[in-house]
Write a protein that holds these residues in place. Structure first.
Motif, PDB file in Angstrom:
ATOM      1  N   ILE A   1      -7.565   2.447   1.839  1.00 38.72           N
ATOM      2  CA  ILE A   1      -8.341   1.321   1.334  1.00 38.72           C
ATOM      3  C   ILE A   1      -9.775   1.463   1.822  1.00 38.72           C
ATOM      4  O   ILE A   1     -10.019   1.656   3.009  1.00 38.72           O
ATOM      5  CB  ILE A   1      -7.748  -0.015   1.803  1.00 38.72           C
TER       6      ILE A   1
ATOM      7  N   ALA B   1      -7.799   3.675  -2.639  1.00 32.81           N
ATOM      8  CA  ALA B   1      -6.699   2.891  -3.189  1.00 32.81           C
ATOM      9  C   ALA B   1      -7.165   2.109  -4.414  1.00 32.81           C
ATOM     10  O   ALA B   1      -8.256   1.552  -4.437  1.00 32.81           O
ATOM     11  CB  ALA B   1      -6.158   1.939  -2.129  1.00 32.81           C
ATOM     12  N   ARG B   2      -6.312   2.110  -5.440  1.00 32.93           N
ATOM     13  CA  ARG B   2      -6.569   1.362  -6.669  1.00 32.93           C
ATOM     14  C   ARG B   2      -5.214   0.890  -7.192  1.00 32.93           C
ATOM     15  O   ARG B   2      -4.175   1.338  -6.710  1.00 32.93           O
ATOM     16  CB  ARG B   2      -7.300   2.230  -7.684  1.00 32.93           C
ATOM     17  N   PRO B   3      -5.204  -0.005  -8.175  1.00 34.61           N
ATOM     18  CA  PRO B   3      -3.912  -0.498  -8.672  1.00 34.61           C
ATOM     19  C   PRO B   3      -2.972   0.647  -9.057  1.00 34.61           C
ATOM     20  O   PRO B   3      -3.405   1.663  -9.625  1.00 34.61           O
ATOM     21  CB  PRO B   3      -4.302  -1.332  -9.891  1.00 34.61           C
TER      22      PRO B   3
ATOM     23  N   ILE C   1       0.863  -1.173   0.000  1.00 33.07           N
ATOM     24  CA  ILE C   1       0.000   0.000   0.000  1.00 33.07           C
ATOM     25  C   ILE C   1       0.905   1.230   0.000  1.00 33.07           C
ATOM     26  O   ILE C   1       1.700   1.414   0.920  1.00 33.07           O
ATOM     27  CB  ILE C   1      -0.918   0.020   1.249  1.00 33.07           C
TER      28      ILE C   1
ATOM     29  N   TRP D   1      -3.595   4.395 -10.981  1.00 31.96           N
ATOM     30  CA  TRP D   1      -3.377   5.668 -10.291  1.00 31.96           C
ATOM     31  C   TRP D   1      -2.367   6.531 -11.042  1.00 31.96           C
ATOM     32  O   TRP D   1      -2.584   7.723 -11.240  1.00 31.96           O
ATOM     33  CB  TRP D   1      -2.914   5.419  -8.854  1.00 31.96           C
TER      34      TRP D   1
ATOM     35  N   ILE E   1      -8.454  -7.467  -1.112  1.00 33.22           N
ATOM     36  CA  ILE E   1      -7.300  -7.199  -1.959  1.00 33.22           C
ATOM     37  C   ILE E   1      -6.553  -8.508  -2.212  1.00 33.22           C
ATOM     38  O   ILE E   1      -6.187  -9.213  -1.276  1.00 33.22           O
ATOM     39  CB  ILE E   1      -6.352  -6.169  -1.305  1.00 33.22           C
TER      40      ILE E   1
ATOM     41  N   LEU F   1      -1.076  -1.005  -4.500  1.00 35.20           N
ATOM     42  CA  LEU F   1      -2.145  -0.016  -4.565  1.00 35.20           C
ATOM     43  C   LEU F   1      -1.656   1.376  -4.199  1.00 35.20           C
ATOM     44  O   LEU F   1      -0.736   1.533  -3.404  1.00 35.20           O
ATOM     45  CB  LEU F   1      -3.275  -0.409  -3.619  1.00 35.20           C
TER      46      LEU F   1
END
Length: 77
Positions: free
Chosen positions: A41, A58-60, A35, A64, A47, A53
């Motif tokens: 998150i 939070a995203r891949p 992270i 991002w 996950i 992330l």
């Protein structure tokens, strides 16, 4: 570095949080999850193992970074 983990969060082996990163309640992190700093998150997230992330929410990491590049292009004159 001042990371926060809410209640009922399962953190898999070898998972790491960057500085000022955190998670909402009822999150399940797989094994080896990374992270990024200042990422958050969302509640009730699951996950997968080995995910990387970033962002809020939070995203891949690749998604991002792509969004940040687009924002950078939009703000240039």
């Amino acid at each position: 570095g001042r990371s926060g983990v809410s209640g009922s969060v399962e953190v898999g082996d070898y998972s790491v949080f960057g500085a000022d990163a955190g998670s909402a309640p009822n999150v399940r992190l797989g094994k080896g999850v990374q992270i990024a700093a200042r990422a958050t998150i969302s509640e009730n997230s699951i996950i997968e193992d080995g995910a990387v992330l970033a962002g809020h929410p939070a995203r891949p990491l690749k998604d991002w970074l792509r969004a940040q590049a687009t924002l950078n292009k939009m703000t240039k004159k």
